[in-house]
Design a protein around this motif. Structure first.
Motif, PDB file in Angstrom:
ATOM      1  N   GLU A 143      23.245 -64.972  28.943  1.00 45.94           N
ATOM      2  CA  GLU A 143      24.380 -65.789  28.908  1.00 45.94           C
ATOM      3  C   GLU A 143      25.026 -66.466  30.222  1.00 45.94           C
ATOM      4  OE1 GLU A 143      26.686 -63.536  25.020  1.00 45.94           O
ATOM      5  OE2 GLU A 143      27.550 -63.575  26.830  1.00 45.94           O
ATOM      6  N   GLU A 144      24.989 -65.375  31.097  1.00 44.67           N
ATOM      7  CA  GLU A 144      25.490 -65.687  32.394  1.00 44.67           C
ATOM      8  C   GLU A 144      24.354 -66.409  33.307  1.00 44.67           C
ATOM      9  OE1 GLU A 144      27.293 -62.515  34.440  1.00 44.67           O
ATOM     10  OE2 GLU A 144      28.764 -62.466  33.089  1.00 44.67           O
ATOM     11  N   THR A 145      23.272 -66.110  33.205  1.00 45.65           N
ATOM     12  CA  THR A 145      22.326 -66.523  34.288  1.00 45.65           C
ATOM     13  C   THR A 145      21.290 -67.416  33.673  1.00 45.65           C
ATOM     14  OG1 THR A 145      20.544 -64.738  33.984  1.00 45.65           O
ATOM     15  CG2 THR A 145      22.779 -64.512  35.839  1.00 45.65           C
ATOM     16  N   GLY A 146      20.885 -67.338  32.463  1.00 44.26           N
ATOM     17  CA  GLY A 146      19.914 -67.731  31.591  1.00 44.26           C
ATOM     18  C   GLY A 146      18.499 -67.392  31.919  1.00 44.26           C
ATOM     19  N   TYR A 147      18.505 -66.093  32.473  1.00 48.40           N
ATOM     20  CA  TYR A 147      17.425 -65.459  32.726  1.00 48.40           C
ATOM     21  C   TYR A 147      16.835 -64.319  31.877  1.00 48.40           C
ATOM     22  CZ  TYR A 147      16.565 -67.514  37.474  1.00 48.40           C
ATOM     23  OH  TYR A 147      16.136 -68.138  38.368  1.00 48.40           O
TER      24      TYR A 147
ATOM     25  N   LYS B 163      13.753 -56.416  36.627  1.00 51.16           N
ATOM     26  CA  LYS B 163      12.790 -57.039  37.567  1.00 51.16           C
ATOM     27  C   LYS B 163      12.022 -57.880  36.757  1.00 51.16           C
ATOM     28  CE  LYS B 163      11.178 -52.886  38.967  1.00 51.16           C
ATOM     29  NZ  LYS B 163      10.594 -51.929  39.978  1.00 51.16           N
ATOM     30  N   GLY B 164      11.490 -59.037  37.421  1.00 52.60           N
ATOM     31  CA  GLY B 164      10.618 -59.818  37.042  1.00 52.60           C
ATOM     32  C   GLY B 164      11.203 -61.119  35.999  1.00 52.60           C
ATOM     33  N   GLY B 165      12.457 -61.462  36.515  1.00 54.66           N
ATOM     34  CA  GLY B 165      13.262 -62.528  35.685  1.00 54.66           C
ATOM     35  C   GLY B 165      12.698 -63.760  35.429  1.00 54.66           C
ATOM     36  N   LYS B 166      12.643 -64.460  34.512  1.00 50.82           N
ATOM     37  CA  LYS B 166      12.268 -65.971  34.123  1.00 50.82           C
ATOM     38  C   LYS B 166      13.349 -66.540  33.717  1.00 50.82           C
ATOM     39  CE  LYS B 166       7.542 -64.561  34.008  1.00 50.82           C
ATOM     40  NZ  LYS B 166       7.347 -63.302  33.737  1.00 50.82           N
ATOM     41  N   LYS B 167      13.739 -67.903  34.298  1.00 48.49           N
ATOM     42  CA  LYS B 167      14.687 -68.505  33.676  1.00 48.49           C
ATOM     43  C   LYS B 167      14.047 -69.233  32.418  1.00 48.49           C
ATOM     44  CE  LYS B 167      18.389 -71.652  34.182  1.00 48.49           C
ATOM     45  NZ  LYS B 167      19.644 -71.264  34.362  1.00 48.49           N
ATOM     46  N   VAL B 168      14.696 -68.766  31.118  1.00 51.47           N
ATOM     47  CA  VAL B 168      14.335 -69.331  29.742  1.00 51.47           C
ATOM     48  C   VAL B 168      15.387 -70.079  29.213  1.00 51.47           C
ATOM     49  CG1 VAL B 168      13.022 -67.186  29.449  1.00 51.47           C
ATOM     50  CG2 VAL B 168      15.443 -67.106  28.679  1.00 51.47           C
ATOM     51  N   GLN B 169      16.536 -70.167  29.631  1.00 52.10           N
ATOM     52  CA  GLN B 169      17.610 -71.207  28.980  1.00 52.10           C
ATOM     53  C   GLN B 169      18.732 -71.529  29.965  1.00 52.10           C
ATOM     54  OE1 GLN B 169      19.178 -68.411  25.846  1.00 52.10           O
ATOM     55  NE2 GLN B 169      20.962 -68.284  26.931  1.00 52.10           N
ATOM     56  N   ASP B 170      19.811 -72.397  29.547  1.00 47.53           N
ATOM     57  CA  ASP B 170      20.768 -72.503  30.110  1.00 47.53           C
ATOM     58  C   ASP B 170      21.744 -71.433  30.095  1.00 47.53           C
ATOM     59  OD1 ASP B 170      19.691 -74.908  31.292  1.00 47.53           O
ATOM     60  OD2 ASP B 170      20.635 -76.238  29.460  1.00 47.53           O
ATOM     61  N   GLN B 171      22.871 -71.501  31.117  1.00 48.74           N
ATOM     62  CA  GLN B 171      24.028 -70.488  30.825  1.00 48.74           C
ATOM     63  C   GLN B 171      24.671 -70.960  29.421  1.00 48.74           C
ATOM     64  OE1 GLN B 171      26.118 -71.879  34.388  1.00 48.74           O
ATOM     65  NE2 GLN B 171      26.371 -69.718  34.916  1.00 48.74           N
ATOM     66  N   GLN B 172      25.105 -69.785  28.667  1.00 52.28           N
ATOM     67  CA  GLN B 172      26.025 -69.939  27.681  1.00 52.28           C
ATOM     68  C   GLN B 172      27.212 -68.954  27.965  1.00 52.28           C
ATOM     69  OE1 GLN B 172      23.401 -68.553  24.817  1.00 52.28           O
ATOM     70  NE2 GLN B 172      22.466 -70.542  24.249  1.00 52.28           N
ATOM     71  N   LEU B 173      28.250 -69.619  28.556  1.00 52.06           N
ATOM     72  CA  LEU B 173      29.434 -68.890  29.042  1.00 52.06           C
ATOM     73  C   LEU B 173      30.384 -68.774  28.025  1.00 52.06           C
ATOM     74  CD1 LEU B 173      29.439 -70.675  32.543  1.00 52.06           C
ATOM     75  CD2 LEU B 173      28.598 -68.397  31.869  1.00 52.06           C
ATOM     76  N   ASP B 174      31.233 -67.870  28.118  1.00 54.56           N
ATOM     77  CA  ASP B 174      32.508 -67.687  27.189  1.00 54.56           C
ATOM     78  C   ASP B 174      33.547 -68.702  27.469  1.00 54.56           C
ATOM     79  OD1 ASP B 174      31.272 -65.269  26.197  1.00 54.56           O
ATOM     80  OD2 ASP B 174      32.296 -63.816  27.537  1.00 54.56           O
ATOM     81  N   GLU B 175      34.605 -68.777  26.850  1.00 56.94           N
ATOM     82  CA  GLU B 175      35.458 -69.796  26.956  1.00 56.94           C
ATOM     83  C   GLU B 175      36.121 -70.098  28.377  1.00 56.94           C
ATOM     84  OE1 GLU B 175      39.652 -71.165  24.640  1.00 56.94           O
ATOM     85  OE2 GLU B 175      38.660 -69.606  24.142  1.00 56.94           O
TER      86      GLU B 175
END
Length: 182
Positions: free
Chosen positions: A96-100, A128-140
């Motif tokens: 949610e916060e990073t998209g990783y 470890k080994g994070g990959k960006k898979v989406q945009d952030q989905q932040l709370d209100e």
């Protein structure tokens, strides 16, 4: 070793809210003395992660923290939802916060923010080994920036006292030890 545990005789809730609950306990100490009012803050448990990208950068988030009136540089994380496993909560917060997303995850510490007044704990992971898979989905009410730092840069941020969140400093120190960087 002597038994230092207190016995809770009764509890009364003073305030119940979604993020914090305050109760007053009447307790008996091991020697029989009575503590008439011991205030306890109940919070949900938290999870966070020292998250390394596939190219070995540490993901940090920058956001405003109203209670302290600061813009804080932190590791990603947040509240574990009711019924959620701590690792699931941490994975959800990272996404949610990073998209990783991360495949290699290890629990490195369980700590208490303040066990004298609060009952919750924080589960800290090394991801470890994070990959960006989406945009952030932040709370209100979330607004945060995602930043990446090298390990030497994070060590310098710690040395310069630029990371104010104590639980996140703790997680970073555990992770740096685990990575052989301390």
């Amino acid at each position: 070793m002597s038994d230092l545990n207190w016995k809770t005789c009764s509890s009364e809730y003073i305030h119940k809210g979604p993020w914090a609950t305050l109760r007053s306990d009447k307790c008996e100490m091991p020697d029989g003395r009575i503590v008439e009012q011991y205030y306890v803050l109940e919070y949900p448990n938290w999870a966070n992660a020292v998250a390394l990208t596939a190219d070995n950068k540490i993901i940090m988030v920058r956001q405003y923290r109203h209670a302290a009136n600061i813009v804080s540089l932190e590791i990603p994380g947040g509240v574990i939802e009711e019924g959620e496993d701590p690792e699931e909560g941490m994975r959800r917060e990272l996404l949610e916060e990073t998209g990783y997303a991360f495949d290699d995850i290890e629990l490195i510490s369980i700590v208490y923010a303040n066990p004298s007044t609060a009952n919750n704990k924080t589960f800290c992971y090394l991801a470890k080994g994070g990959k960006k898979v989406q945009d952030q989905q932040l709370d209100e009410h979330e607004e945060l920036e995602v930043l990446e730092y090298t390990i030497p840069e994070v060590k310098q941020l710690l040395a310069d006292n630029k990371i104010a969140q104590a639980l996140h400093c703790t997680g970073l120190f555990y992770a740096l030890m685990k990575l052989g960087e301390m």
